[in-house]
Design an enzyme around this catalytic site. Structure first.
Site, mmCIF file in Angstrom:
data_model
loop_
_atom_site.group_PDB
_atom_site.id
_atom_site.type_symbol
_atom_site.label_atom_id
_atom_site.label_comp_id
_atom_site.label_asym_id
_atom_site.label_seq_id
_atom_site.Cartn_x
_atom_site.Cartn_y
_atom_site.Cartn_z
ATOM 1 N N GLY B 476 59.702 6.555 111.921
ATOM 2 C CA GLY B 476 61.091 6.948 111.698
ATOM 3 C C GLY B 476 62.042 5.850 112.113
ATOM 4 O O GLY B 476 63.216 5.865 111.750
ATOM 5 N N GLY B 478 61.890 2.728 111.264
ATOM 6 C CA GLY B 478 62.114 1.734 110.213
ATOM 7 C C GLY B 478 61.308 0.465 110.375
ATOM 8 O O GLY B 478 61.640 -0.565 109.793
ATOM 9 N N ARG B 518 57.960 -2.893 121.526
ATOM 10 C CA ARG B 518 57.234 -4.141 121.334
ATOM 11 C C ARG B 518 57.012 -4.540 119.883
ATOM 12 O O ARG B 518 56.691 -5.697 119.603
ATOM 13 C CB ARG B 518 55.892 -4.086 122.061
ATOM 14 C CG ARG B 518 54.976 -2.969 121.573
ATOM 15 C CD ARG B 518 53.739 -2.819 122.451
ATOM 16 N NE ARG B 518 52.775 -3.888 122.332
ATOM 17 C CZ ARG B 518 52.005 -4.084 121.273
ATOM 18 N NH1 ARG B 518 52.083 -3.278 120.234
ATOM 19 N NH2 ARG B 518 51.150 -5.091 121.242
ATOM 20 N N LYS B 708 64.912 -9.398 120.268
ATOM 21 C CA LYS B 708 64.233 -8.754 121.389
ATOM 22 C C LYS B 708 63.902 -7.339 120.933
ATOM 23 O O LYS B 708 64.420 -6.865 119.929
ATOM 24 C CB LYS B 708 65.159 -8.680 122.605
ATOM 25 C CG LYS B 708 65.586 -10.037 123.141
ATOM 26 C CD LYS B 708 66.636 -9.876 124.235
ATOM 27 C CE LYS B 708 67.152 -11.249 124.640
ATOM 28 N NZ LYS B 708 68.274 -11.142 125.602
ATOM 29 N N GLU B 712 64.756 1.734 123.379
ATOM 30 C CA GLU B 712 64.476 2.526 124.575
ATOM 31 C C GLU B 712 65.543 2.347 125.646
ATOM 32 O O GLU B 712 65.530 3.047 126.652
ATOM 33 C CB GLU B 712 63.136 2.123 125.179
ATOM 34 C CG GLU B 712 61.967 2.352 124.259
ATOM 35 C CD GLU B 712 60.643 2.115 124.972
ATOM 36 O OE1 GLU B 712 59.949 3.085 125.239
ATOM 37 O OE2 GLU B 712 60.330 0.949 125.278
#
Ligand code: FAD
Lengths: 291, 752
Positions: B476, B478, B518, B708, B712
């Protein structure tokens, strides 16, 4: 999350629906299904037979009656009530209430009759309908009867309706004075709600009779009789002060449950807040109406 | 840079989703598929005296019933501790623990028969919460511990034998006691954070097909490689014989990370040798995993100028009945409680403990919201105690870009002062309605981007179309469109020419998993490297085929620009191979040895967030309304603005959930509100119109174009920002979330 197996009947006549329900020990009427199916999916209810009422013509009709009342079919959905021109014109507080119940999916399927018949205490319509003096029409194997809205709900999930009785419609007399309704919720359902309805004397500024009802916080809607008596015969402009004086005693008498919606003391306090705000709104309606 | 028309630039998954064509695990129908229904424990902590599945097995439509005894020989599994049986055998540890799976022709038949399973429990002493877990003489949820080392994460759990502590992390820098002795002020606070549910709209659903020649699992899993590894060990299958296919995922937020119901579904298929599907309800998923609740004691020592001399934190996390990745949650909570500040002396201790409740799990910024809730409320308390404004106190203590907040963590790669300034600027003057002080600020710096191992394949076809194979899961956020964009830009081909293959360990090279912010950095860099490799191969081939100097050639949409004009890929392949066929396959890989070891230091980058809230409170009811909010994050580079802003806003609003509404409640171990009827999350009505999302780009991250990770960060500051606004304007401090109207009303009443 699937219901236990059950039979489904979809009668088109009221009498047939009553006969089917009376003939089966464990049957339930099905209106919007928003409460019923959830309870069945959780397997809290396992009816043998569901009698769907949606194919019976006319049960969702909303009409104006000669005696200055609005007759709302029990199968009218919240959304129908919210959008109906007659309700909007004569019972704007009810239209607004229905517009704020639950979410749009529930409003589009859930019915006013289903809300009343389920008698989940954290509900909005029972409080306002009690304050408005609504009458509920029940038709069963032994004939028809009418029950006052404030005598219908007996306790949590408990009503005056007999198992094979169908609620056909709700008659709401058009109020002769200001009506205000408020609720407090933190989450989907109301924790506390309160309705105020005044019947005004011919002078337009004297409260002939006041109805003050609180709901959701106890097992059933409750009259706040102490305040109702305080207001009777008083001028609208004095209402706020009178209520302020009686409020502590009045809310102290309210039955309130400690539950996930809050502690009993908090809910009694909230009832007082909502009543006070409703009174101010009702008085403002009078002020706005008199030059 | 190529220009795209707006339709071809749209995320391909969004078109599938709005047209209802997107396929999720629950939509799949595998030939011969049966349906499993999980029978769950109704006991909090109990021995199973007897389990009778006879009636269920004989019920109509039932093919078989899987019991603990069937799978006992397979042993236990886990990510950091091998603590989890596939099905409870001798005892149950929480309400909701799977004890049997009824397998039938239809989901209805399975559910009906599941009611016929009879269990005889003998109650054991309960460990309902983390306080009880640590009490002397507490009952043990697990009698012994078997930690794994470097299995899923680097390092492992550090349990304490004979206790419910399954992980203890301690980090000490300098001498806190000495610093406190010398300090002008020492201030201590206690905070708590509730367990909360991820509330992905798609509940856990998986299908397993166990055959002679291997095992295939279709699951909305965030970590296909983790699932693959765990089931391969459990069933003794080579990794290459275990295929994990991940269709679209209806949200995960960490709740589908590591491994969840897949071993159970695989075992069901293993028993009946037919495909078996288990589709949980949302209520089942609320009994499957949740964020770890926390109790936190935090203490700060400051000098006369308001400089922080020392900080100590004691964090106890309620890990539930099974560890899952709770050890990492604890360690990260200890890292994330430091904040973007210069603190010479630190003592950070975190313990994750077992309790008889739903197992804890990763959840968007593991350990972060718990830690930052305590840290940033505490900052305002300390500021108030020493008579500084919250902004001034923070400014005096902020770590600068390039400074380390702890010696073993990478220096900060961002300027927190810049982000703080941006949110203050965005909020502008306070609105008259709420008054000047009804504002609160909070900052966070967290350490994501774990396990820097990523791989990708990029295949350039003769017609210029491109296939990307990599294992990041489209959940979700993308990520598939992001990978397509990275490949398109690197190969200088139109975005619409790139196809990202559905996630399948059978075609995608290894990746650790989709989480920890990540993917864009690690897998994105792998895709970029793979595309560069493909470009290099293509240009080499063209140079040879066209007898051109390699440096005179460049990739353009559909082919190669040469000094003599455009040559299509077709022509190049035709010339090179004598036939109009072929492709080049680029390979990209990232690992801790890449870039001269520059990726080895943790964290790979810092994830940052500043949040500022303006609230008003109905003092009669205690209800808080968020009026305005600003969130700022340094994301290095924005690759897809709509998705990136969506991630940041989504994280803030998810955080608004634990701020005002959410707690998965247990009463003596019994779940109280584990159903969507009783568990409330914010809706659009709760989100203020005045909502600013500021993404800072300095193109200085380790990902493609200096990106980066993100997504979150913004969940971190919102709760303390709102609580700090309440404190500033109304003078009350509520230490435990959520800030329900009743709690706020009681606090306001206690004040007066
Ligand atoms: C998510 C959610 C949020 C909600 N929030 C609110 C809220 O904020 N405020 C509020 O007031 N309510 C709320 N509700 C309740 C909602 O108003 C009711 O679910 C709805 O009105 C019930 O109507 P129904 O037609 O779906 O009833 P059904 O589910 O069909 O029936 C409910 C019960 O009534 C009986 N019954 C129904 N109609 C008749 C009839 N005509 N005669 C005899 N018996 C009948 C049925 O047999 C059954 O026992 C919420 C419900 C949900 C699911």
């Amino acid at each position: 999350m699937l219901p236990a197996p059950f039979q489904l009947a979809r009668p088109t006549e009221l009498a047939e629906a009553i006969r089917l329900a009376a003939a089966t020990e464990d049957s339930h009427f099905h209106a919007g299904g928003t409460e019923l199916l959830m309870a069945m999916k959780l397997r809290l209810l396992r009816p043998e037979l569901l009698v769907d009422l949606k194919r019976i013509a006319g049960l969702d009709r909303i009409a104006w009656a000669e005696d200055a009342s609005v007759v709302i079919g029990a199968l009218a959905t919240h959304r129908q009530v919210e959008q109906d021109v007659i309700v909007r014109r004569h019972l704007p507080a009810l239209a607004a209430l229905c517009a704020n119940v639950a979410n749009v999916r529930v409003r589009s399927a859930g019915t006013l009759g289903g809300n009343l018949c389920f008698a989940e205490p954290h509900a909005d319509p029972p409080t306002l309908l009690a304050a408005l003096g609504a009458r509920l029409r029940l038709v069963g194997p032994d004939g028809e009867r009418e029950v006052a809205a404030d005598a219908f709900i007996l306790g949590e999930f408990e009503t005056a309706r007999e198992p094979a009785e169908i609620m056909t419609h709700i008659t709401v007399p058009v109020p002769r004075g200001p009506v205000a309704y408020r609720r407090f919720r933190h989450g989907e359902r109301p924790a506390v709600n309160a309705a105020v309805a005044w019947t005004m004397a011919a002078d337009g500024v004297t409260i002939e009779r006041a109805r003050i009802v609180v709901g959701a916080l106890g097992s059933r809607p409750q009259d706040v009789g102490l305040l109702e008596r305080l207001l009777a015969g008083r001028r609208a402009g004095e209402a706020a002060e009178a209520v302020a004086q009686g409020l502590t005693d009045a809310v102290g008498e309210i039955e309130a449950m400690d539950d996930r919606h809050g502690g009993a003391d908090y809910k009694r306090h909230l009832a007082g807040v909502l009543i006070t705000r409703n009174i101010a709104e009702a008085a403002a309606q009078i002020n706005g109406a008199t030059p | 840079m190529i220009r795209f028309d707006s339709l071809s630039e749209a995320r391909p998954d969004s078109i599938d989703k709005v047209t209802g064509r997107a396929v999720y695990a629950t939509d799949l129908d595998i030939p011969g598929m049966l349906h499993g229904h999980v029978v769950r424990s109704t006991a909090v902590h109990a021995r199973i005296r007897a389990l009778d599945v006879g009636a269920a097995r004989a019920a109509p439509g039932v093919v078989d019933v899987l019991c603990g005894a069937d799978v006992a020989s397979l042993g236990c599994w886990g990510l950091v501790l091998k603590d989890r049986p596939i099905l409870a055998l001798d005892k149950v540890r929480y309400v909701g623990e799977p004890i049997a799976v009824v397998i039938a022709d239809s989901a209805e038949a399975a559910e009906n028969a599941a009611e016929l399973v009879e269990v005889d429990y003998a109650a054991l002493p309960r460990v309902p919460d983390s306080k009880a877990a640590l009490a002397p003489g507490a009952a043990l949820v697990h009698e012994s511990h078997s930690p794994l080392e470097d299995f899923y994460f680097r390092g492992g759990a550090r349990p304490i034998d004979g206790t419910n502590v399954f992980h203890r992390f301690l980090s000490e820098v300098g001498d806190v006691a000495a610093a406190e002795a010398a300090a002008a002020h020492v201030h201590e606070d206690h905070f708590s954070f509730p367990p909360v549910f991820h509330y992905a709209l798609e509940p856990h659903t998986a299908i397993a097909d166990f055959r002679e020649d291997g095992l295939t699992i279709w699951s909305g899993a965030q970590s296909p490689a983790g699932v693959q590894k765990v089931v391969s060990r459990l069933f003794g299958l080579p990794l290459a014989k275990v295929r994990i296919v991940v269709p679209y995922v209806g949200g995960g937020f960490g709740g589908k990370a590591s491994v969840k119901i897949e071993p159970l579904v695989a075992a069901a298929s293993w028993k009946v040798r037919r495909p078996v599907r288990i589709a949980q309800s949302l209520s089942d998923s609320m009994l499957t995993c949740r964020r770890l609740g926390a109790r936190i004691t935090i203490r700060t020592a400051v000098d006369r100028e308001g400089l922080i001399l020392a900080k100590s934190a004691d964090i106890v996390l309620d890990g539930g009945a099974y560890a899952d990745t709770g050890s990492a949650v604890a360690t990260k909570a200890a890292n994330r409680i430091i904040g973007p500040y210069v603190i010479p002396n630190l003592r950070l201790e975190a313990r994750a403990v077992y309790t008889n409740t739903v197992p804890g799990a990763a959840f968007r910024s593991i350990g972060g919201p718990q830690a930052v809730w305590a840290a940033e409320c505490h900052m305002d308390n300390v500021a108030a105690a020493i008579g500084l404004s919250p902004v001034e106190f923070r400014l005096r203590n902020l770590a600068a870009r390039g400074q380390r907040i702890r010696p073993d963590l990478r220096p900060l790669d961002m300027d927190m002062g810049e982000l703080m300034g941006l949110v203050r600027q965005a909020m502008g003057a306070a609105s008259a309605a709420t008054g000047p002080d009804a504002r609160g600020l909070a900052l966070a710096a967290s350490d994501p981007g774990i396990v820097a191992i990523g791989n990708a394949l990029v295949r350039l076809k003769i017609d210029g179309s491109v296939l990307v194979a990599m294992a990041s899961v489209e959940i979700g956020q993308g990520v598939h469109a992001t990978m397509a964009r990275i490949a398109a830009e690197t190969l200088n081909q139109p975005f619409g020419s790139v196809t990202v293959l559905p996630t399948d360990t059978g075609t995608a090279p290894f990746d650790w998993g989709t989480g920890a912010s990540r993917s864009t950095v690690i897998v994105g860099a792998s895709v970029e490297a793979a595309a560069l490799d493909a470009a290099t191969q293509m240009l080499d081939l063209a140079a040879e085929a066209l007898a051109q100097d390699r440096t005179a050639l460049a990739l353009v949409p559909g082919g190669i620009a040469t000094p003599q004009g455009f040559r299509s890929f077709h022509e190049v392949f035709h010339l090179a191979y004598g036939v109009d066929s072929g492709e080049v396959i680029g390979r990209g890989a990232l690992n801790p040895r890449s870039r001269g070891g520059a990726l080895r230091e943790a964290p790979l980058f810092w994830e940052t967030a500043a949040g500022m809230a303006e609230i008003d409170v109905d003092e009669d009811t205690g209800a808080i309304r968020l009026r305005r909010y600003a969130s700022a994050a340094d994301v290095g580079r924005v690759i897809n603005r709509v998705s990136a802003e969506g991630q940041d806003e989504g994280a803030s609003v998810q955080g608004l959930g634990h701020t005002l509404f959410e707690a998965l409640e247990f009463e003596d171990g019994q779940p109280v509100n584990a159903s969507p009827v009783d568990y409330n999350i914010p809706t659009l009505d709760d989100v203020p119109d005045d909502f600013h999302t500021i993404l800072v780009e300095h193109h200085d991250g380790p990902g493609p174009g200096g990106a980066k990770g993100m997504g979150e960060g913004a969940i971190l500051p919102i709760a303390p920002a709102i609580a700090n606004a309440l404190f500033a304007r109304y003078g009350v401090r509520v230490n435990d979330l959520p800030l329900t109207p009743e709690k706020v009303w009681r606090a306001l009443r206690a004040r007066s």
